[in-house]
Design a protein around this motif. Structure first.
Motif, PDB file in Angstrom:
ATOM      1  N   ASP A 128       0.864  -1.173   0.000  1.00  0.00           N
ATOM      2  CA  ASP A 128       0.000   0.000   0.000  1.00  0.00           C
ATOM      3  C   ASP A 128       0.901   1.223   0.000  1.00  0.00           C
ATOM      4  O   ASP A 128       2.103   1.111  -0.036  1.00  0.00           O
ATOM      5  N   TYR A 129       0.297   2.399   0.029  1.00  0.00           N
ATOM      6  CA  TYR A 129       1.096   3.620  -0.089  1.00  0.00           C
ATOM      7  C   TYR A 129       2.002   3.845   1.114  1.00  0.00           C
ATOM      8  O   TYR A 129       2.860   4.703   1.095  1.00  0.00           O
ATOM      9  N   LYS A 130       1.847   3.075   2.184  1.00  0.00           N
ATOM     10  CA  LYS A 130       2.648   3.313   3.383  1.00  0.00           C
ATOM     11  C   LYS A 130       4.047   2.723   3.272  1.00  0.00           C
ATOM     12  O   LYS A 130       4.865   2.927   4.140  1.00  0.00           O
ATOM     13  N   GLN A 131       4.326   1.983   2.230  1.00  0.00           N
ATOM     14  CA  GLN A 131       5.652   1.429   2.024  1.00  0.00           C
ATOM     15  C   GLN A 131       6.151   1.850   0.651  1.00  0.00           C
ATOM     16  O   GLN A 131       5.599   1.455  -0.366  1.00  0.00           O
ATOM     17  N   LEU A 132       7.191   2.666   0.631  1.00  0.00           N
ATOM     18  CA  LEU A 132       7.778   3.140  -0.616  1.00  0.00           C
ATOM     19  C   LEU A 132       9.159   2.537  -0.760  1.00  0.00           C
ATOM     20  O   LEU A 132       9.850   2.346   0.237  1.00  0.00           O
ATOM     21  N   TYR A 133       9.551   2.270  -1.985  1.00  0.00           N
ATOM     22  CA  TYR A 133      10.929   1.836  -2.154  1.00  0.00           C
ATOM     23  C   TYR A 133      11.494   2.339  -3.471  1.00  0.00           C
ATOM     24  O   TYR A 133      10.776   2.578  -4.427  1.00  0.00           O
ATOM     25  N   LEU A 134      12.801   2.527  -3.461  1.00  0.00           N
ATOM     26  CA  LEU A 134      13.546   2.976  -4.627  1.00  0.00           C
ATOM     27  C   LEU A 134      14.782   2.097  -4.725  1.00  0.00           C
ATOM     28  O   LEU A 134      15.453   1.869  -3.716  1.00  0.00           O
ATOM     29  N   THR A 135      15.054   1.590  -5.906  1.00  0.00           N
ATOM     30  CA  THR A 135      16.250   0.770  -6.099  1.00  0.00           C
ATOM     31  C   THR A 135      17.272   1.564  -6.899  1.00  0.00           C
ATOM     32  O   THR A 135      16.922   2.403  -7.716  1.00  0.00           O
ATOM     33  N   PHE A 136      18.548   1.305  -6.615  1.00  0.00           N
ATOM     34  CA  PHE A 136      19.599   1.949  -7.389  1.00  0.00           C
ATOM     35  C   PHE A 136      20.854   1.086  -7.376  1.00  0.00           C
ATOM     36  O   PHE A 136      21.027   0.223  -6.525  1.00  0.00           O
ATOM     37  N   SER A 137      21.702   1.340  -8.336  1.00  0.00           N
ATOM     38  CA  SER A 137      22.944   0.592  -8.468  1.00  0.00           C
ATOM     39  C   SER A 137      23.910   0.988  -7.354  1.00  0.00           C
ATOM     40  O   SER A 137      24.033   2.170  -7.017  1.00  0.00           O
ATOM     41  N   PRO A 138      24.629   0.033  -6.796  1.00  0.00           N
ATOM     42  CA  PRO A 138      25.616   0.368  -5.765  1.00  0.00           C
ATOM     43  C   PRO A 138      26.808   1.138  -6.333  1.00  0.00           C
ATOM     44  O   PRO A 138      27.624   1.661  -5.580  1.00  0.00           O
ATOM     45  N   LEU A 139      26.879   1.252  -7.651  1.00  0.00           N
ATOM     46  CA  LEU A 139      28.010   1.942  -8.274  1.00  0.00           C
ATOM     47  C   LEU A 139      27.819   3.452  -8.330  1.00  0.00           C
ATOM     48  O   LEU A 139      28.768   4.180  -8.603  1.00  0.00           O
ATOM     49  N   ILE A 140      26.588   3.941  -8.083  1.00  0.00           N
ATOM     50  CA  ILE A 140      26.367   5.385  -8.150  1.00  0.00           C
ATOM     51  C   ILE A 140      26.378   5.993  -6.754  1.00  0.00           C
ATOM     52  O   ILE A 140      26.193   5.307  -5.753  1.00  0.00           O
ATOM     53  N   ASP A 141      26.575   7.297  -6.699  1.00  0.00           N
ATOM     54  CA  ASP A 141      26.533   8.028  -5.437  1.00  0.00           C
ATOM     55  C   ASP A 141      25.106   7.980  -4.891  1.00  0.00           C
ATOM     56  O   ASP A 141      24.161   8.305  -5.611  1.00  0.00           O
TER      57      ASP A 141
END
Length: 196
Positions: free
Chosen positions: A107-120
């Motif tokens: 639901d909207y109460k859990q947000l997530y963003l993924t990113f590469s460990p190679l970027i700042d």
């Protein structure tokens, strides 16, 4: 999220906490959201309109009752329809999350963003904070309150991909300490599993 972990990505997870969320649902905003965001119209919308509206409450203490007060806010607790109506009520924050390349989970109460460990990590952290700020603004306009003190920000990554993100600023006055998780089990800053 499992795919992101399989691809060795880092995940910023934001676990939002709301105050008395079901009790603060504005009936007019709910009905507008049902029509605009969920596509409910005509007879089904009129049927749903009759569910939360026209309700009243009174308080009784020691056999003395207050007068009835019409309820303009809230959906009934313990009902099958209440959670469905609340989910429709909070549909607009999904659009906020998508705009920031974030995803909602469950639901909207859990947000997530993924990113590469190679970027700042500064840019993903900034993007996540902007999304949380926009959600807070939307919630405030729609009679919902976010509890900053109960909001958690775990970073999920493998031990080798752990980045130096030590805190997450939700508001100028409130900084949340970050906890690192490996997979689904929280781990402390020392690499040992926290108690769930």
């Amino acid at each position: 999220m499992h795919c992101a972990l399989d691809m060795k990505q880092v995940i910023i997870l934001v676990l939002l906490d709301l105050s008395a969320a079901f009790d603060t649902v504005d009936h007019e905003v709910l009905l507008n959201s049902l029509g605009i965001d969920c596509g409910v119209r005509d007879i089904p919308l009129q049927w749903i309109r009759s569910y939360p509206t026209g309700r009243s409450e009174e308080t009784t203490i020691n056999d003395i009752s207050s007068s009835n007060v019409a309820l303009k806010y809230g959906v009934p607790h313990g009902s099958a329809l209440g959670p469905v109506l609340f989910t429709c009520y909070v549909k607009p924050p999904d659009n906020i999350a998508r705009k920031g390349d974030l995803h909602t989970y469950a639901d909207y109460k859990q947000l997530y963003l993924t990113f590469s460990p190679l970027i700042d990590p500064a840019q993903p952290v900034k993007k996540t904070k902007t999304c949380v700020d926009e959600m807070r603004s939307w919630m405030k306009k729609n009679a919902l309150k976010m509890h900053d003190e109960k909001t958690e920000v775990p970073i999920i990554s493998s031990q080798t991909n752990r980045r130096n993100i030590n805190h997450f600023r939700i508001r100028e006055s409130h900084i949340i300490r970050v906890r690192y998780w490996s997979s689904a089990r929280p781990v402390s800053h020392h690499g040992k599993a926290d108690q769930l």
